[in-house]
Design an enzyme around this catalytic site. Structure first.
Site, short mmCIF file in Angstrom:
data_model
loop_
_atom_site.label_atom_id
_atom_site.label_comp_id
_atom_site.label_asym_id
_atom_site.label_seq_id
_atom_site.Cartn_x
_atom_site.Cartn_y
_atom_site.Cartn_z
N LYS A 155 -54.28 39.21 76.31
CA LYS A 155 -55.63 39.02 75.79
C LYS A 155 -55.25 38.20 74.36
CE LYS A 155 -57.68 42.38 73.07
NZ LYS A 155 -57.96 41.85 71.86
N ASN A 156 -54.47 38.70 73.52
CA ASN A 156 -54.58 38.14 72.13
C ASN A 156 -53.75 36.84 72.09
OD1 ASN A 156 -55.80 40.26 70.71
ND2 ASN A 156 -54.19 41.08 70.25
N ARG A 210 -64.33 40.43 67.40
CA ARG A 210 -63.84 39.83 66.25
C ARG A 210 -63.13 38.39 66.48
NH1 ARG A 210 -63.69 42.35 61.64
NH2 ARG A 210 -61.91 40.91 61.07
N CYS A 230 -64.50 46.55 60.68
CA CYS A 230 -64.42 47.40 62.16
C CYS A 230 -63.81 48.52 61.98
CB CYS A 230 -63.80 46.40 63.10
SG CYS A 230 -61.97 46.48 63.16
N ARG A 281 -60.99 44.23 57.44
CA ARG A 281 -60.55 42.92 58.17
C ARG A 281 -61.23 41.91 57.73
NH1 ARG A 281 -59.57 44.46 64.34
NH2 ARG A 281 -58.01 42.65 64.25
N PRO A 282 -61.01 41.46 56.43
CA PRO A 282 -61.83 40.18 55.88
C PRO A 282 -61.23 38.92 56.60
CG PRO A 282 -60.10 40.96 54.07
CD PRO A 282 -60.12 42.07 55.35
N VAL A 283 -61.90 37.70 56.29
CA VAL A 283 -61.32 36.41 56.89
C VAL A 283 -61.36 35.30 55.79
CG1 VAL A 283 -62.33 36.75 59.24
CG2 VAL A 283 -63.73 35.97 57.59
N ASP A 316 -50.37 47.31 66.94
CA ASP A 316 -51.13 47.58 68.08
C ASP A 316 -50.45 48.50 68.92
OD1 ASP A 316 -53.14 46.08 67.36
OD2 ASP A 316 -52.66 44.42 68.86
N ILE A 346 -50.34 47.73 57.99
CA ILE A 346 -51.27 46.53 58.03
C ILE A 346 -52.66 46.88 58.00
CG2 ILE A 346 -51.97 44.35 59.93
CD1 ILE A 346 -48.86 44.50 59.56
N ARG A 403 -62.10 46.19 77.11
CA ARG A 403 -61.92 45.14 76.10
C ARG A 403 -60.49 44.60 76.43
NH1 ARG A 403 -61.99 46.54 70.47
NH2 ARG A 403 -61.15 44.48 70.65
C1 UD1 Z 1 -54.59 40.16 64.81
C2 UD1 Z 1 -54.77 40.89 66.37
C3 UD1 Z 1 -54.67 42.36 66.22
C4 UD1 Z 1 -53.46 42.97 65.41
C5 UD1 Z 1 -53.33 42.01 64.16
C6 UD1 Z 1 -51.89 42.35 63.33
C7 UD1 Z 1 -56.07 39.29 67.72
C8 UD1 Z 1 -57.21 39.02 68.42
N1 UD1 Z 1 -55.92 40.17 66.83
O1 UD1 Z 1 -55.55 40.64 64.10
O2 UD1 Z 1 -54.61 42.75 67.60
O3 UD1 Z 1 -53.53 44.22 65.36
O4 UD1 Z 1 -53.19 40.64 64.38
O5 UD1 Z 1 -50.84 42.04 64.40
O6 UD1 Z 1 -54.87 38.78 67.86
N2 UD1 Z 1 -56.30 39.82 55.99
C9 UD1 Z 1 -57.16 39.30 54.89
N3 UD1 Z 1 -57.74 38.30 54.90
C10 UD1 Z 1 -57.81 37.42 56.05
C11 UD1 Z 1 -57.04 37.79 57.20
C12 UD1 Z 1 -56.31 39.12 57.18
O7 UD1 Z 1 -57.17 40.17 54.03
O8 UD1 Z 1 -58.26 36.54 55.88
C13 UD1 Z 1 -55.48 40.77 55.95
C14 UD1 Z 1 -56.30 42.02 57.00
O9 UD1 Z 1 -57.02 42.91 56.46
C15 UD1 Z 1 -54.86 42.81 57.39
C16 UD1 Z 1 -53.94 41.88 57.42
O10 UD1 Z 1 -54.14 40.88 56.68
O11 UD1 Z 1 -54.48 44.03 56.36
C17 UD1 Z 1 -53.45 41.39 58.74
O12 UD1 Z 1 -54.53 40.99 59.59
P1 UD1 Z 1 -54.21 39.83 60.72
O13 UD1 Z 1 -53.08 39.42 60.87
O14 UD1 Z 1 -55.18 38.75 60.20
O15 UD1 Z 1 -55.16 40.91 61.94
P2 UD1 Z 1 -56.09 40.09 62.70
O16 UD1 Z 1 -55.68 38.45 62.82
O17 UD1 Z 1 -57.58 40.39 62.60
#
Ligand code: UD1
Length: 468
Positions: free
Chosen positions: A71-72, A143, A167, A172-174, A357, A379, A449
């Site tokens: 999926k990912n 997401r 979530c 989970r910020p971007v 995961d 994480i 999902r």
């Molecule tokens: C992805 C995976 C999820 C997996 C995770 C960690 C997908 C769709 N999802 O989630 O299944 O559990 O990687 O391997 O592939 N962070 C920030 N700012 C950002 C982005 C991330 O602070 O802009 C932080 C997050 O809050 C978290 C850490 O960085 O603490 C890692 O997050 P990230 O690797 O980005 O997780 P996802 O991409 O959401």
């Protein structure tokens, strides 16, 4: 357009349990499972159903489970098809997963024609970008929708994507996605809960260092950079195999990417990308879940079409607890000799560390090990929501900060429990398989999902499991 007429997702909209379809409907669903008209967007927004899983504990898992496409990886690769006006054919696609269907809805909304077949092949064709917008109602359901941002901006120069919000497992910020695109020259406004991004004269190559390793952040910026002018260097990049699988697809499409799989990825922008055919990698999280299932139930499984190289961080602690693991070509053989498993410690970390995961599933296994084991989550901040449910089944777990101390107990007992997120749900399924008596798991739309045909796959290897 022919493909669109054949799209009949309506009759395949429900989840992996077979709906009561007429023969005629069944015949037509043989061909396509993802039909994507405007009406279906509405349907996608409806609650996913209130199905439950009922599992009778005590079965020993024995036999073969075919592993689905990841999926990912599939989600990101679907987004990558936005980068070209030519069709992209994807094989080994987990076409029946709800997250995949939701993203297909979103891509359709954007203007992509999407066709998916039961032979796990999908063809996505983003001839034109009609609506470069990802609405809240679709992003909140999944997401991963944030991954249309980079490709849309790179190809179209404009995108509006709803902020995903927090979530169940954390905030989970971007912000890294946004800052990275800004470094590449994008102008970004956050307004009315939406990320509104534009470029003047296209994105430009830049060097961006992630403050913290981000899996989807790396992928979003890598996709955006394929069409940027000049060279982009992503430092402290994620090294997950899904990043490499996406990079492989982008290279097939004509992108110039090196360094994926390491923490520095270099992308030389090209003028345009073209169509390609690409195979989605096996789902390493599904593989890990059934490996732990074999261990827990004292069983023996052959996991078909999997890749053990992606799971070295799991193999070491699993072997330490007393599980036998062996690669056989593209299959993985997992068994337990009957001895009691021994507790051991794990700590989640970005790849190649122990995947967050798989943390919940491993923790479930520790509940029945001899001695104790500690699980530390580094994480996400709120990823122990399965713990209270496991305790209701008789587990002995204490949470201290971001660690859970799990003391092995003699047995778990069936109970009515609640699934809270995708991987927590998987951990409850594993617990139910070994618990004494019956467990009913509520809110299993989380499982739909991310796990294809969970009832069929587990039923085939001896589990007493049904959807009610
Ligand atoms: C992805 C995976 C999820 C997996 C995770 C960690 C997908 C769709 N999802 O989630 O299944 O559990 O990687 O391997 O592939 N962070 C920030 N700012 C950002 C982005 C991330 O602070 O802009 C932080 C997050 O809050 C978290 C850490 O960085 O603490 C890692 O997050 P990230 O690797 O980005 O997780 P996802 O991409 O959401």
């Amino acid at each position: 357009m022919q493909a669109e007429q054949e799209n009949i997702w309506a009759s395949a909209e429900s989840h992996s349990h077979a709906p009561n379809t007429s023969n005629q409907e069944q015949a037509s669903t043989q061909e396509n499972v993802v039909g994507l008209g405007k009406e279906e967007v509405k349907k996608a927004l409806k609650p996913s159903g209130l199905d439950k899983l009922r599992i009778e504990g005590g079965a020993v898992l024995k036999g073969e489970i075919p592993i689905s496409g990841a999926k990912n990886a599939a989600l990101k690769i679907m987004c990558a098809t936005l980068l070209t006006d030519q069709p992209v054919t994807l094989t080994n696609m987990p076409v029946t997963l709800n997250d995949i269907k939701t993203l297909a809805q979103l891509l359709k909304h954007i203007g992509v024609s999407v066709l998916a077949r039961h032979d796990k092949t999908a063809v996505l064709h983003a001839r034109t970008i009609e609506t470069p917008v990802a609405p809240y109602d679709l992003v909140r359901k999944m997401r991963g929708s944030i991954l249309v941002l980079g490709p849309l901006l790179a190809r179209h120069g404009f995108a509006e994507v709803s902020l995903p919000g927090g979530c169940a497992i954390g905030a989970r910020p971007v912000d890294f996605h946004i800052k990275g695109l800004e470094a590449m020259g994008a102008k970004i406004l956050i307004e009315d809960g939406y990320i509104k991004a534009t470029t003047e004269g296209g994105l430009k190559g830049a060097t961006y260092t992630f403050p913290k390793v981000s899996h989807t952040g790396t992928e979003n910026l890598m996709m955006a950079a394929t069409l940027a002018k000049g060279t982009t260097i992503l430092k402290n990049a994620a090294r997950e195999p899904e990043v490499t699988n996406l990079a492989d697809c982008l290279r097939q499409m004509g992108a110039n990417i090196t360094g994926d799989g390491t923490d520095t990825i270099t992308i030389e922008g090209v003028e345009s990308l073209h169509g390609a055919t690409h195979a989605v990698m096996p789902d390493r999280i599904e593989t890990a879940t059934w490996m732990i299932g074999a261990a827990l139930t004292n069983g023996s499984l052959r996991l078909k079409n999997a890749n053990l190289d992606h799971l070295t961080a799991l193999v070491a602690p699993l072997e330490k607890t007393g599980v036998q693991i062996e690669a056989d070509g593209n299959d993985i053989l997992v068994s337990r000799s009957g001895e009691k498993l021994i507790g051991t410690d794990i700590m989640t970390d970005p790849y190649p560390g122990f995947p967050t995961d798989i943390q919940a599933q491993f923790l479930t296994m520790l509940t029945l090990c001899e001695g104790a084991g500690m699980v530390t989550e580094t994480i996400f901040e709120n990823r122990f929501m399965h713990v209270p449910e496991l305790c209701r089944m008789g587990a002995d777990i204490t949470i201290q900060g971001n660690s859970a101390i799990v003391r092995g107990v003699e047995k778990l007992k069936g109970a009515e429990v609640m699934a809270t997120d995708l991987r927590a749900s998987a951990s409850l399924v594993l617990a139910a398989l070994v618990a004494e008596g019956t467990t009913t798991i509520n809110r299993i739309y989380h499982l739909d999902r991310g796990y294809e045909d969970i009832v069929g796959k587990l039923g085939n290897v001896g589990a007493k499991i049904e959807r009610v």
